[in-house]
Design a protein around this motif. Structure first.
Motif, PDB file in Angstrom:
ATOM      1  N   HIS A 252     -85.725-115.303  45.323  1.00 52.47           N
ATOM      2  CA  HIS A 252     -85.687-115.386  46.774  1.00 52.47           C
ATOM      3  C   HIS A 252     -84.260-115.680  47.242  1.00 52.47           C
ATOM      4  CE1 HIS A 252     -90.043-115.304  47.494  1.00 52.47           C
ATOM      5  NE2 HIS A 252     -90.156-115.987  46.363  1.00 52.47           N
ATOM      6  N   ILE A 253     -83.912-115.167  48.421  1.00 53.82           N
ATOM      7  CA  ILE A 253     -82.614-115.427  49.027  1.00 53.82           C
ATOM      8  C   ILE A 253     -82.765-116.571  50.026  1.00 53.82           C
ATOM      9  CG2 ILE A 253     -80.732-114.468  50.414  1.00 53.82           C
ATOM     10  CD1 ILE A 253     -81.589-111.686  49.505  1.00 53.82           C
ATOM     11  N   PRO A 254     -81.960-117.630  49.906  1.00 52.27           N
ATOM     12  CA  PRO A 254     -82.017-118.718  50.894  1.00 52.27           C
ATOM     13  C   PRO A 254     -81.713-118.202  52.300  1.00 52.27           C
ATOM     14  CG  PRO A 254     -80.750-119.375  48.959  1.00 52.27           C
ATOM     15  CD  PRO A 254     -80.993-117.903  48.822  1.00 52.27           C
ATOM     16  N   ASP A 255     -82.220-118.902  53.307  1.00 58.09           N
ATOM     17  CA  ASP A 255     -82.056-118.459  54.690  1.00 58.09           C
ATOM     18  C   ASP A 255     -80.602-118.344  55.112  1.00 58.09           C
ATOM     19  OD1 ASP A 255     -84.801-118.352  54.950  1.00 58.09           O
ATOM     20  OD2 ASP A 255     -84.977-120.331  55.898  1.00 58.09           O
ATOM     21  N   ASP A 256     -79.741-119.207  54.568  1.00 57.60           N
ATOM     22  CA  ASP A 256     -78.338-119.204  54.988  1.00 57.60           C
ATOM     23  C   ASP A 256     -77.438-118.341  54.107  1.00 57.60           C
ATOM     24  OD1 ASP A 256     -78.590-120.836  52.790  1.00 57.60           O
ATOM     25  OD2 ASP A 256     -77.496-122.533  53.645  1.00 57.60           O
ATOM     26  N   VAL A 257     -78.029-117.482  53.275  1.00 56.99           N
ATOM     27  CA  VAL A 257     -77.276-116.549  52.432  1.00 56.99           C
ATOM     28  C   VAL A 257     -77.572-115.124  52.900  1.00 56.99           C
ATOM     29  CG1 VAL A 257     -76.974-115.648  50.088  1.00 56.99           C
ATOM     30  CG2 VAL A 257     -77.247-118.125  50.458  1.00 56.99           C
ATOM     31  N   SER A 258     -76.542-114.333  53.121  1.00 59.14           N
ATOM     32  CA  SER A 258     -76.714-112.968  53.625  1.00 59.14           C
ATOM     33  C   SER A 258     -77.107-112.012  52.506  1.00 59.14           C
ATOM     34  CB  SER A 258     -75.412-112.483  54.271  1.00 59.14           C
ATOM     35  OG  SER A 258     -74.405-112.299  53.277  1.00 59.14           O
ATOM     36  N   PHE A 259     -77.590-110.828  52.886  1.00 54.13           N
ATOM     37  CA  PHE A 259     -77.885-109.793  51.896  1.00 54.13           C
ATOM     38  C   PHE A 259     -76.629-109.449  51.099  1.00 54.13           C
ATOM     39  CE2 PHE A 259     -81.519-108.478  54.766  1.00 54.13           C
ATOM     40  CZ  PHE A 259     -82.521-108.759  53.849  1.00 54.13           C
TER      41      PHE A 259
ATOM     42  N   THR B 172     -82.593-118.169  31.424  1.00 51.84           N
ATOM     43  CA  THR B 172     -83.177-116.895  31.838  1.00 51.84           C
ATOM     44  C   THR B 172     -82.471-116.369  33.084  1.00 51.84           C
ATOM     45  OG1 THR B 172     -84.794-117.907  33.335  1.00 51.84           O
ATOM     46  CG2 THR B 172     -85.445-117.633  31.016  1.00 51.84           C
ATOM     47  N   PHE B 173     -82.714-115.096  33.364  1.00 44.72           N
ATOM     48  CA  PHE B 173     -82.120-114.510  34.570  1.00 44.72           C
ATOM     49  C   PHE B 173     -82.557-115.285  35.807  1.00 44.72           C
ATOM     50  CE2 PHE B 173     -82.614-111.928  38.361  1.00 44.72           C
ATOM     51  CZ  PHE B 173     -81.295-111.542  38.567  1.00 44.72           C
ATOM     52  N   GLN B 174     -83.849-115.557  35.949  1.00 41.40           N
ATOM     53  CA  GLN B 174     -84.318-116.223  37.158  1.00 41.40           C
ATOM     54  C   GLN B 174     -83.716-117.610  37.324  1.00 41.40           C
ATOM     55  OE1 GLN B 174     -88.645-116.194  37.564  1.00 41.40           O
ATOM     56  NE2 GLN B 174     -88.458-114.572  39.093  1.00 41.40           N
ATOM     57  N   ASP B 175     -83.621-118.372  36.246  1.00 40.48           N
ATOM     58  CA  ASP B 175     -83.054-119.719  36.363  1.00 40.48           C
ATOM     59  C   ASP B 175     -81.578-119.656  36.740  1.00 40.48           C
ATOM     60  OD1 ASP B 175     -85.466-120.901  35.827  1.00 40.48           O
ATOM     61  OD2 ASP B 175     -85.044-121.305  33.718  1.00 40.48           O
ATOM     62  N   ASN B 176     -80.836-118.770  36.090  1.00 45.69           N
ATOM     63  CA  ASN B 176     -79.430-118.595  36.446  1.00 45.69           C
ATOM     64  C   ASN B 176     -79.276-118.085  37.880  1.00 45.69           C
ATOM     65  OD1 ASN B 176     -77.645-119.389  34.329  1.00 45.69           O
ATOM     66  ND2 ASN B 176     -78.224-117.603  33.131  1.00 45.69           N
ATOM     67  N   ALA B 177     -80.105-117.124  38.247  1.00 40.07           N
ATOM     68  CA  ALA B 177     -79.999-116.513  39.572  1.00 40.07           C
ATOM     69  C   ALA B 177     -80.336-117.510  40.669  1.00 40.07           C
ATOM     70  CB  ALA B 177     -80.902-115.287  39.665  1.00 40.07           C
ATOM     71  N   ASN B 178     -81.353-118.336  40.459  1.00 40.57           N
ATOM     72  CA  ASN B 178     -81.679-119.368  41.440  1.00 40.57           C
ATOM     73  C   ASN B 178     -80.542-120.381  41.569  1.00 40.57           C
ATOM     74  OD1 ASN B 178     -84.274-118.744  42.587  1.00 40.57           O
ATOM     75  ND2 ASN B 178     -85.195-119.202  40.607  1.00 40.57           N
ATOM     76  N   CYS B 179     -79.925-120.706  40.450  1.00 36.14           N
ATOM     77  CA  CYS B 179     -78.763-121.590  40.484  1.00 36.14           C
ATOM     78  C   CYS B 179     -77.625-120.956  41.285  1.00 36.14           C
ATOM     79  CB  CYS B 179     -78.309-121.903  39.062  1.00 36.14           C
ATOM     80  SG  CYS B 179     -76.812-122.909  38.972  1.00 36.14           S
ATOM     81  N   PHE B 180     -77.392-119.670  41.059  1.00 40.31           N
ATOM     82  CA  PHE B 180     -76.328-118.973  41.783  1.00 40.31           C
ATOM     83  C   PHE B 180     -76.612-118.950  43.285  1.00 40.31           C
ATOM     84  CE2 PHE B 180     -74.284-114.948  43.230  1.00 40.31           C
ATOM     85  CZ  PHE B 180     -72.971-115.321  43.007  1.00 40.31           C
ATOM     86  N   MET B 181     -77.863-118.739  43.662  1.00 44.99           N
ATOM     87  CA  MET B 181     -78.221-118.764  45.082  1.00 44.99           C
ATOM     88  C   MET B 181     -77.935-120.129  45.707  1.00 44.99           C
ATOM     89  SD  MET B 181     -79.212-115.820  46.140  1.00 44.99           S
ATOM     90  CE  MET B 181     -78.840-114.472  45.025  1.00 44.99           C
ATOM     91  N   ARG B 182     -78.213-121.188  44.955  1.00 48.86           N
ATOM     92  CA  ARG B 182     -77.920-122.532  45.471  1.00 48.86           C
ATOM     93  C   ARG B 182     -76.414-122.726  45.642  1.00 48.86           C
ATOM     94  NH1 ARG B 182     -82.013-123.885  41.779  1.00 48.86           N
ATOM     95  NH2 ARG B 182     -80.502-124.655  40.257  1.00 48.86           N
ATOM     96  N   LEU B 183     -75.640-122.241  44.691  1.00 49.43           N
ATOM     97  CA  LEU B 183     -74.184-122.373  44.793  1.00 49.43           C
ATOM     98  C   LEU B 183     -73.649-121.611  46.001  1.00 49.43           C
ATOM     99  CD1 LEU B 183     -73.183-122.012  41.025  1.00 49.43           C
ATOM    100  CD2 LEU B 183     -73.198-124.105  42.382  1.00 49.43           C
ATOM    101  N   LEU B 184     -74.213-120.435  46.272  1.00 47.18           N
ATOM    102  CA  LEU B 184     -73.823-119.689  47.472  1.00 47.18           C
ATOM    103  C   LEU B 184     -74.196-120.471  48.727  1.00 47.18           C
ATOM    104  CD1 LEU B 184     -74.959-116.041  46.579  1.00 47.18           C
ATOM    105  CD2 LEU B 184     -72.603-116.806  46.919  1.00 47.18           C
ATOM    106  N   SER B 185     -75.417-120.990  48.758  1.00 49.09           N
ATOM    107  CA  SER B 185     -75.906-121.711  49.917  1.00 49.09           C
ATOM    108  C   SER B 185     -75.066-122.958  50.193  1.00 49.09           C
ATOM    109  CB  SER B 185     -77.371-122.095  49.707  1.00 49.09           C
ATOM    110  OG  SER B 185     -77.876-122.810  50.807  1.00 49.09           O
ATOM    111  N   GLU B 186     -74.612-123.609  49.122  1.00 47.47           N
ATOM    112  CA  GLU B 186     -73.826-124.837  49.261  1.00 47.47           C
ATOM    113  C   GLU B 186     -72.339-124.561  49.473  1.00 47.47           C
ATOM    114  OE1 GLU B 186     -74.719-126.841  45.642  1.00 47.47           O
ATOM    115  OE2 GLU B 186     -76.845-127.101  46.129  1.00 47.47           O
TER     116      GLU B 186
END
Length: 330
Positions: free
Chosen positions: A104-111, A274-288
């Motif tokens: 999932h993409i966080p609300d404050d992260v763009s496409f 895994t991809f999902q765990d890394n990807a969720n972490c990356f989304m958080r880093l973008l959001s923060e």
């Protein structure tokens, strides 16, 4: 349903192909792609059939994109139509993707930001395999798309100092802007002395090689401190000649392969997520706001302009980082 997809059927030629897309399988999600990111080194290698690429046609170009869920397979429970998602998808307007390869993409992260997801994951898993400790000096050799991301993630993981090496001045300037402590010209004849001076007499404990070229691997080993780690992140197109006794054995260094295919599918463990765990972490880093991807985009273009996009890729323009492809209105 029909989709448009960028592909290649012969060396050096890219075209836009229209093709049918079936219903999603039980564990798949149908995504309407909004944006996809070009991976210049990998895509150029496959379009030109460089060494260490397969010879299968048609080529699948692209592997990092973001969009909106249209449909889900009957066993998918974590996504629903309308969800904003990012994951492993090619340059195409529509794609059926395994749900485990989406987040999932966080609300404050763009496409556009989210479309960097697999670029981030590729770089992140190399930093994880390095087992970086707080305050360890880290050098990133090659400041293209993957190297720029790896440098940011190394810093976020506690590396200090973070040194970026490249032959292109504009890439060094960008890396400094995005957080590298120091940047150096890889052609400096006294580069070992320069790097030692930065490290108060020591070379970095970790060197991440991200050029994808055979020769810089020798330099990466040369610039690693005794007992250090060399992370092979770039997918090398060719062979490297190394004096293992002199440069590896006597220095007690480790050479660690960090190809994305080595990561587990279902369960994460230290150094191998895994991809999902890394990807969720990356989304958080973008959001923060802890990583920046906006400045990595050299070109924003509609999918119709694919010839202009791939002119940058195939000519390997020295100041080019990546292109953002939009798929609106397909």
């Amino acid at each position: 349903m029909d989709r448009l997809r960028l592909t290649s059927m012969e060396d050096g030629v890219v075209f836009l192909k229209k093709e049918a897309v079936g219903e999603p399988k039980d564990t798949e999600v149908t995504v309407e792609v909004k944006t996809s990111v070009v991976s210049p080194g990998t895509e150029r290698a496959f379009i030109l059939t460089l060494e260490n690429t397969d010879h299968n046609y048609p080529r699948i170009l692209g592997y990092s994109a973001a969009g909106v869920v249209l449909k889900t397979g009957k066993n998918v429970t974590d996504f629903k139509p309308g969800d904003r998602v990012a994951g492993i998808m090619p340059h195409a307007s529509l794609h059926n993707v395994e749900s485990r390869n989406l987040v999932h993409i966080p609300d404050d992260v763009s496409f556009e930001q989210a479309a960097f997801v697999r670029i981030g994951v590729i770089s992140m898993q190399a930093v994880r395999k390095a087992r970086l400790e707080l305050g360890e000096g880290t050098l990133v050799l090659g400041l293209g798309l993957i190297g720029q991301m790896a440098a940011q993630l190394a810093k976020a993981n506690g590396a200090s100092p973070v040194i970026g090496l490249d032959i292109v001045e504009s890439k060094r300037s960008l890396a400094k802007e995005l957080g590298c402590t120091y940047v150096c010209d890889a052609r400096d004849e006294k580069i070992e002395e320069t790097v030692k001076r930065i490290g108060n007499g020591k070379l970095p404990q970790v060197v991440i090689e991200s050029t994808g070229l055979p020769k810089p691997i020798e330099q990466a080993i040369q610039l690693t401190e005794k007992y250090g780690r060399v992370i092979i992140l770039g997918s090398t197109r060719g062979s490297t000649e190394i004096n293992f006794y002199r440069d590896v054995h006597k220095k007690g260094i480790q050479i660690i392969g960090a190809h994305i295919s080595c990561n587990p599918v279902d369960v994460s463990y230290p150094g191998y997520w895994t991809f999902q765990d890394n990807a969720n972490c990356f989304m958080r880093l973008l959001s923060e706001g802890r990583v920046c991807v906006d400045r990595l985009v050299s070109q924003r273009a509609d999918y119709h302009d694919y010839n202009d996009i791939y002119a940058n890729v195939l000519q390997a323009k020295e100041d080019y980082i990546t292109s953002m492809i939009t798929w609106e209105g397909v």
